[in-house]
Write a protein that holds these residues in place. Structure first.
Motif, short mmCIF file in Angstrom:
data_model
loop_
_atom_site.label_atom_id
_atom_site.label_comp_id
_atom_site.label_asym_id
_atom_site.label_seq_id
_atom_site.Cartn_x
_atom_site.Cartn_y
_atom_site.Cartn_z
N ALA A 76 0.81 -1.22 0.00
CA ALA A 76 0.00 0.00 0.00
C ALA A 76 0.84 1.27 0.00
O ALA A 76 0.42 2.31 -0.51
CB ALA A 76 -0.94 0.00 1.21
N ALA A 77 2.03 1.22 0.58
CA ALA A 77 2.86 2.43 0.73
C ALA A 77 3.37 2.92 -0.62
O ALA A 77 3.59 2.14 -1.55
CB ALA A 77 4.06 2.12 1.63
N THR A 78 3.56 4.24 -0.71
CA THR A 78 4.28 4.80 -1.85
C THR A 78 5.75 4.46 -1.66
O THR A 78 6.32 4.69 -0.59
CB THR A 78 4.09 6.33 -1.93
N LYS A 79 6.35 3.87 -2.69
CA LYS A 79 7.73 3.41 -2.61
C LYS A 79 8.58 4.21 -3.60
O LYS A 79 8.38 4.09 -4.81
CB LYS A 79 7.78 1.91 -2.93
N TYR A 80 9.48 5.01 -3.09
CA TYR A 80 10.39 5.77 -3.94
C TYR A 80 11.66 4.95 -4.12
O TYR A 80 12.21 4.42 -3.16
CB TYR A 80 10.73 7.12 -3.29
N VAL A 81 12.12 4.84 -5.37
CA VAL A 81 13.30 4.04 -5.69
C VAL A 81 14.37 4.95 -6.26
O VAL A 81 14.20 5.53 -7.33
CB VAL A 81 12.98 2.95 -6.73
N ALA A 82 15.47 5.11 -5.53
CA ALA A 82 16.59 5.93 -6.00
C ALA A 82 17.50 5.06 -6.86
O ALA A 82 18.02 4.05 -6.38
CB ALA A 82 17.35 6.50 -4.82
N THR A 100 20.20 5.05 -10.60
CA THR A 100 20.77 5.62 -11.83
C THR A 100 20.65 4.63 -12.99
O THR A 100 21.00 4.97 -14.12
CB THR A 100 22.26 5.97 -11.63
N THR A 101 20.14 3.41 -12.73
CA THR A 101 20.11 2.38 -13.77
C THR A 101 18.70 1.95 -14.18
O THR A 101 18.53 1.41 -15.27
CB THR A 101 20.89 1.13 -13.32
N LEU A 102 17.70 2.14 -13.34
CA LEU A 102 16.33 1.75 -13.70
C LEU A 102 15.75 2.72 -14.72
O LEU A 102 16.01 3.92 -14.67
CB LEU A 102 15.42 1.76 -12.46
N LEU A 140 13.07 7.67 -8.63
CA LEU A 140 13.88 8.88 -8.44
C LEU A 140 15.15 8.65 -9.25
O LEU A 140 16.11 8.07 -8.75
CB LEU A 140 14.22 9.10 -6.96
N GLN A 141 15.13 9.06 -10.49
CA GLN A 141 16.24 8.74 -11.39
C GLN A 141 17.33 9.80 -11.27
O GLN A 141 17.06 10.99 -11.28
CB GLN A 141 15.74 8.67 -12.83
N GLY A 142 18.55 9.32 -11.11
CA GLY A 142 19.68 10.24 -11.00
C GLY A 142 20.45 10.00 -9.71
O GLY A 142 20.25 9.00 -9.02
N GLU A 143 21.32 10.92 -9.40
CA GLU A 143 22.19 10.81 -8.22
C GLU A 143 21.35 10.90 -6.95
O GLU A 143 20.58 11.83 -6.75
CB GLU A 143 23.24 11.93 -8.29
N ALA A 144 21.47 9.87 -6.09
CA ALA A 144 20.55 9.69 -4.96
C ALA A 144 20.54 10.86 -3.99
O ALA A 144 19.47 11.28 -3.55
CB ALA A 144 20.87 8.40 -4.22
N ALA A 160 17.27 14.52 -1.54
CA ALA A 160 17.22 15.84 -0.89
C ALA A 160 16.05 16.66 -1.43
O ALA A 160 15.34 17.33 -0.67
CB ALA A 160 18.53 16.59 -1.09
N GLU A 161 15.83 16.59 -2.73
CA GLU A 161 14.70 17.30 -3.33
C GLU A 161 13.37 16.75 -2.83
O GLU A 161 12.46 17.51 -2.50
CB GLU A 161 14.77 17.21 -4.86
N LEU A 162 13.26 15.42 -2.75
CA LEU A 162 12.04 14.80 -2.24
C LEU A 162 11.82 15.17 -0.77
O LEU A 162 10.70 15.50 -0.36
CB LEU A 162 12.12 13.28 -2.40
N LYS A 163 12.87 15.12 0.02
CA LYS A 163 12.78 15.42 1.45
C LYS A 163 12.27 16.85 1.68
O LYS A 163 11.55 17.11 2.63
CB LYS A 163 14.15 15.24 2.11
N ALA A 164 12.62 17.76 0.80
CA ALA A 164 12.23 19.16 0.95
C ALA A 164 10.77 19.42 0.59
O ALA A 164 10.26 20.51 0.87
CB ALA A 164 13.15 20.04 0.10
N THR A 165 10.10 18.44 0.01
CA THR A 165 8.70 18.64 -0.38
C THR A 165 7.78 18.27 0.78
O THR A 165 8.15 17.49 1.66
CB THR A 165 8.33 17.75 -1.59
N PRO A 166 6.55 18.84 0.80
CA PRO A 166 5.60 18.40 1.81
C PRO A 166 5.16 16.97 1.53
O PRO A 166 5.15 16.53 0.38
CB PRO A 166 4.43 19.38 1.66
N GLY A 167 4.82 16.25 2.57
CA GLY A 167 4.36 14.87 2.39
C GLY A 167 4.71 14.02 3.58
O GLY A 167 5.20 14.50 4.60
N ASN A 168 4.45 12.73 3.44
CA ASN A 168 4.73 11.77 4.50
C ASN A 168 6.23 11.65 4.74
O ASN A 168 7.03 11.85 3.83
CB ASN A 168 4.19 10.39 4.13
N ASP A 169 6.57 11.28 5.98
CA ASP A 169 7.96 10.96 6.27
C ASP A 169 8.36 9.73 5.46
O ASP A 169 7.51 8.99 4.95
CB ASP A 169 8.15 10.69 7.76
#
Length: 197
Positions: free
Chosen positions: A87-93, A95-97, A109-113, A118-127
């Motif tokens: 059920a959880a939203t799963k973010y995948v960091a 550079t290869t997927l 989350l494609q690119g350098e983790a 850091a960009e995701l952390k700065a947005t509002p939302g769940n921990d």
């Protein structure tokens, strides 16, 4: 801003590789896979369930995300951990997927983790919570992005295997906020990053 919490199973000598199964992670010739199974008990299960009861999203490195797909994706076994993960939203960091469509509710989350997280952390939302993904944790720790650790310390040494931290880990102070001992000698410790002076 979102907080990032890590839950990591670790041996007394700092090894985090191959907790669950003999074939889970044999990189580097690691032959001690499955070392965590004999330490399961009701206390450990209850503490891990407590963490799942909190709302939040998950954050994975590519390798752990792909490993979890085999064990959890699409399962309908009634296990509360399975229900939580699917059920959880799963973010995948990664550079290869190319995409994260193999597991429902996954976002790439494609690119350098350190940059994308850091960009995701700065947005509002769940921990965000991380289970495993040691390479990702090391990178995020070095970038100062980890807020809390739950370390599940198992009473054994393995002598070899990937460690939680390496020589490049920066000086970072944490406060112990809680600890629980299990019937099998596992110590579950909760740490909060100390505010910088």
């Amino acid at each position: 801003m979102r907080a990032i919490s890590v839950t990591m199973n670790v041996t007394l000598d700092g090894v985090v590789q191959g907790l669950g199964r003999p074939d889970e992670d044999t990189r580097g010739g690691f032959t001690h896979g499955g070392w965590g199974g004999r330490y399961q008990d009701e206390v450990l299960a209850e503490e891990m369930s407590r963490g799942m009861a909190k709302p939040g999203d998950m954050l994975f490195g590519r390798r752990t995300w792909e490993d979890f797909i085999g064990a959890w994706a699409g399962q309908t076994d009634g296990n509360p951990f399975t229900t939580h993960l699917n059920a959880a939203t799963k973010y995948v960091a990664s550079t290869t997927l190319d995409d994260a469509g193999k597991w429902q509710n996954s976002v790439l989350l494609q690119g350098e983790a350190t940059k994308t997280v850091a960009e995701l952390k700065a947005t509002p939302g769940n921990d965000l919570s991380i289970i495993g993904s040691a390479a990702l944790v090391r990178a995020l720790h070095a970038a100062g992005l980890i807020d809390r650790y739950t370390l599940v310390v198992h009473p054994l040494t393995l002598g070899r295997g990937a460690r939680l931290f390496d020589a490049d880990a920066p000086l970072t102070e944490f406060d112990l906020t809680r600890s629980v001992a299990t019937t099998k000698g596992v110590l579950i410790t909760y740490y909060e990053r100390r505010a910088e002076a």
